[in-house]
Design an enzyme around this catalytic site. Sequence first.
Site, PDB file in Angstrom:
ATOM      1  N   GLU A   1       0.843  -1.201   0.000  1.00  0.00           N
ATOM      2  CA  GLU A   1       0.000   0.000   0.000  1.00  0.00           C
ATOM      3  C   GLU A   1       0.879   1.252   0.000  1.00  0.00           C
ATOM      4  O   GLU A   1       2.005   1.222   0.524  1.00  0.00           O
ATOM      5  CB  GLU A   1      -0.904   0.015   1.231  1.00  0.00           C
TER       6      GLU A   1
ATOM      7  N   LYS B   1       2.638   4.556   1.129  1.00  0.00           N
ATOM      8  CA  LYS B   1       2.954   5.107   2.453  1.00  0.00           C
ATOM      9  C   LYS B   1       2.621   6.598   2.439  1.00  0.00           C
ATOM     10  O   LYS B   1       3.366   7.406   1.905  1.00  0.00           O
ATOM     11  CB  LYS B   1       4.427   4.889   2.800  1.00  0.00           C
TER      12      LYS B   1
ATOM     13  N   ASP C   1       2.228  10.378   3.380  1.00  0.00           N
ATOM     14  CA  ASP C   1       3.049  11.315   4.148  1.00  0.00           C
ATOM     15  C   ASP C   1       2.128  12.292   4.865  1.00  0.00           C
ATOM     16  O   ASP C   1       1.814  13.374   4.371  1.00  0.00           O
ATOM     17  CB  ASP C   1       4.006  12.061   3.220  1.00  0.00           C
TER      18      ASP C   1
ATOM     19  N   TYR D   1      -5.867   2.230   7.380  1.00  0.00           N
ATOM     20  CA  TYR D   1      -5.032   1.121   6.915  1.00  0.00           C
ATOM     21  C   TYR D   1      -4.646   0.134   8.015  1.00  0.00           C
ATOM     22  O   TYR D   1      -3.937  -0.837   7.752  1.00  0.00           O
ATOM     23  CB  TYR D   1      -3.756   1.643   6.255  1.00  0.00           C
TER      24      TYR D   1
ATOM     25  N   LYS E   1      11.153   2.903   1.160  1.00  0.00           N
ATOM     26  CA  LYS E   1      11.170   4.342   0.919  1.00  0.00           C
ATOM     27  C   LYS E   1      11.584   4.660  -0.520  1.00  0.00           C
ATOM     28  O   LYS E   1      12.409   3.968  -1.120  1.00  0.00           O
ATOM     29  CB  LYS E   1      12.155   5.027   1.880  1.00  0.00           C
TER      30      LYS E   1
ATOM     31  N   CYS F   1      29.058  38.138  13.044  1.00  0.00           N
ATOM     32  CA  CYS F   1      27.628  37.959  12.809  1.00  0.00           C
ATOM     33  C   CYS F   1      27.137  38.985  11.799  1.00  0.00           C
ATOM     34  O   CYS F   1      27.339  40.197  12.003  1.00  0.00           O
ATOM     35  CB  CYS F   1      26.866  38.113  14.124  1.00  0.00           C
TER      36      CYS F   1
ATOM     37  N   CYS G   1      24.612  41.628  13.602  1.00  0.00           N
ATOM     38  CA  CYS G   1      24.988  42.632  14.611  1.00  0.00           C
ATOM     39  C   CYS G   1      26.486  42.894  14.665  1.00  0.00           C
ATOM     40  O   CYS G   1      26.943  43.714  15.468  1.00  0.00           O
ATOM     41  CB  CYS G   1      24.493  42.210  15.991  1.00  0.00           C
TER      42      CYS G   1
ATOM     43  N   CYS H   1      26.723  33.455  16.973  1.00  0.00           N
ATOM     44  CA  CYS H   1      26.913  34.859  17.312  1.00  0.00           C
ATOM     45  C   CYS H   1      26.978  35.015  18.824  1.00  0.00           C
ATOM     46  O   CYS H   1      26.209  34.401  19.564  1.00  0.00           O
ATOM     47  CB  CYS H   1      25.749  35.679  16.747  1.00  0.00           C
TER      48      CYS H   1
ATOM     49  N   CYS I   1      21.634  41.194  19.549  1.00  0.00           N
ATOM     50  CA  CYS I   1      21.571  40.749  18.155  1.00  0.00           C
ATOM     51  C   CYS I   1      20.119  40.766  17.683  1.00  0.00           C
ATOM     52  O   CYS I   1      19.273  40.074  18.257  1.00  0.00           O
ATOM     53  CB  CYS I   1      22.145  39.341  18.015  1.00  0.00           C
TER      54      CYS I   1
END
Length: 820
Positions: free
Chosen positions: A128, A130, A132, A243, A333, A443, A446, A461, A467
């Site tokens: 069957e 699968k 998602d 199912y 899969k 960063c 900032c 950072c 920041c």
Amino acid sequence: MSTLAGTDVEKLTADEAAKEHARLGEEIAGHDRRYYQDDAPTVSDAEYDALRRRYEAIEAAFPELRGMDSLSEKVGAAPSAKFAKIRHAVPMLSLGNAFADEEVEEFVARIRRFLGLAADADLVFTAEPKIDGLSCSLRYEKGTLVSAATRGDGFEGEDVTNNVRTIAEIPERLAGRDMFEIPDVFEVRGEVYMGHAEFAALNLRQQEAGKPLFANPRNAAAGSLRQLDPKITAARPLRFFAYAWGEVTAGGLPADTQSGVIAAFARWGLPTNKLTVRCRSAAELLAHYRLIGERRAELGYDIDGVVYKVDRLDYQSELGFISRSPRWAIAHKFPAERAVTQLLGIDIQVGRTGALTPVAKLAPITVGGVVVSNASLHNEDYIAGIGGDGEPIRGIADGRPIDIRIGDFVTIQRAGDVIPQVVDVVLDRRPAGATPYAFPHLCPACNSHAVREEGESVRRCTGGLICPAQAVERIRHFVARDALDIEGLGDENVQTLFEAGLLRTPADIFRLHARAEEVRAAFYAQREERARQREIETGQARKKVLSEEERQFLGVDKLFASIDERREVPLARFVYALGIRHVGEVTAKALARTYRSIEALRAALEAAIPSVPGEAWFRLLGLHSVGKTKAEALVEAMAGVDPGTDAAEAVLRDVIARARLNAPQRVAVRAAYGTDAEILAALDDARRQMPGPDFLKLAAVPDVGEVAATSLCEFHAEAHNRGLLDELLAEIRVIPAEAPPAASGAVAGKTVVFTGALEKMTRDGAKAMAERLGAKVAGSVSRKTDYVIAGADAGSKLAKARELGVAVLTEDEWLALAGG
């Protein structure tokens, strides 16, 4: 980076296996939480599956690591606290995965071996799609729906009954041709999902309403089902496929095969998937897998593979379960879809915790039906082509790991159909003049220093509270219950005030009084926007318009009163509220006990900053087989040595002899640094960057350590952070800590852990009392724990205490021991 490309499991030492097992467990648990609770996965199914495989392979090789808390025994994540809970009468387990044809063939052969069936004996499977989506269990009693729950952790899920009742495809009452066929109790299990067309329409409505778009149908379905207001769920186009089943009244199954029960579902009015077929061999299973794969884009809903199940239920019962999955079923899969495009640039995004994350800017390309123009680059090591174990990720070219450069043609993968990522480089199309990418050490939000801690792949950072990329999250932490605990400044109000320009730093909280009308206006706008969104989602007009008096109030006066109540705050709470990385409540309390006042703590940090250890020291410390003792011996042997000497060979020989390095240690040093002159230079750098006495004094404070001490110094070394502290201290008074209690009494100096629901005191009150009596309160049970105080519904901590032989006390026994 994860350790997926690391050492073969068989080559790990017991210590290496334990460390990697713990690290993988933490990483997997985080992914489970983001997937099952937050509906916001951050890795692909393929990456997650690989992490799980590595984790389980380590446990198979080192069985002693597989304790009660092993993730191999768990499914999903604990249900969210915002929902009531439903305990599954029959656990909702997960499935094992297959990724190659050979694994499917082995699955079929393994079933035959287990059942003792000959190669030509009849063995039927169902295959069957699968889906998602979000797993859900529906409980019918005498044919009527009485409750619905999410999978949760497999044993306990979230109560989503009212939301499920809004899904048109789920019948309120089962309606078979023969009602006597329907058992008194029957739990139907399946997947709540959203179709492609419905998903596109929902995102269009989100866009028109100025709301964030959903990343994919699975997130949209999960987020829609897990709404506190069923009206929102009702406005979302959710669907359902049945199912499987859970609890069933004894003798109540309508058939003796998987396919027969699914056929009964259809008779009862439940939606089932018409692409479910019966197969009699691995070849037939794989043929159906390829057929569904070819039709995948035409289905109108997302699937990520095909599930194979043994059809006969007596065979299923005989095969049983192993770990977190049944022996009689497996999920095959689909591979992630890929394409090639050009990398036009690299953007650095700063997350709410300060993590610098590189994002690939791509020439737009369609991958799996979605136009991709951005993709994940994970971290700076991934760009450089180096794995967490130091090995190349994408192979070697011209004697160096294959890196990713701007202008490269790269392979893009829509990993698990969720998050696009760059997986490879087409080297023969690399533009002339393309140069390695220099990851920023400042960063971009900032301009604060961005540092990378030893053993971590993420650069962060140090700007903290100043920041802008971290501001909202930091302020939320600052006002949270365990920090300053300012009532009325919840997540939504903090966001509203930030967006209105009224709140940028914690010090601004205490200056809001001067902008009262602007605060009221912002809260009124927030309320109007919420009402507008409800109208869009429910199609119903608002019931009430606020009066002028109500508009003026809107909780602002109460908020101001709450703020004023926090103009005096204990030192430990203040330090914790600053949100300094690695400085939690326990560390904050330890600092308060030791330094007593904010002035003394700041003075200690000022003294420690010049002696914070540097990267050269950490690099030496991290060399395989060297360790702290030999690292200290090496730098001590370097005292008075000129690293630029012409007699490098003889000088280095003398340094190594005085440090008493053995052969493996000498090899490790040579491999890390190169020539004699380069080794001397590196050791001299390490000598100059080793921790100084003031830093070691700070790190020696109980419950602080070198990691938290480094974070404290990095925070206080930034001028803007010191300025922010000055601003805060101009608005509030930090109450000095009391002198620590004398070490007397039955619990003084003992380590205690509280677990379960206490009846005579709150958890916070119990902790405070224990600390007042000189005990140390820990969050987890270990061999160093003296007492575990167990209330009602105590769980894993109680089990751990019994396993380790730690004394377990009831609440009354604890109060008697403590003298209260």
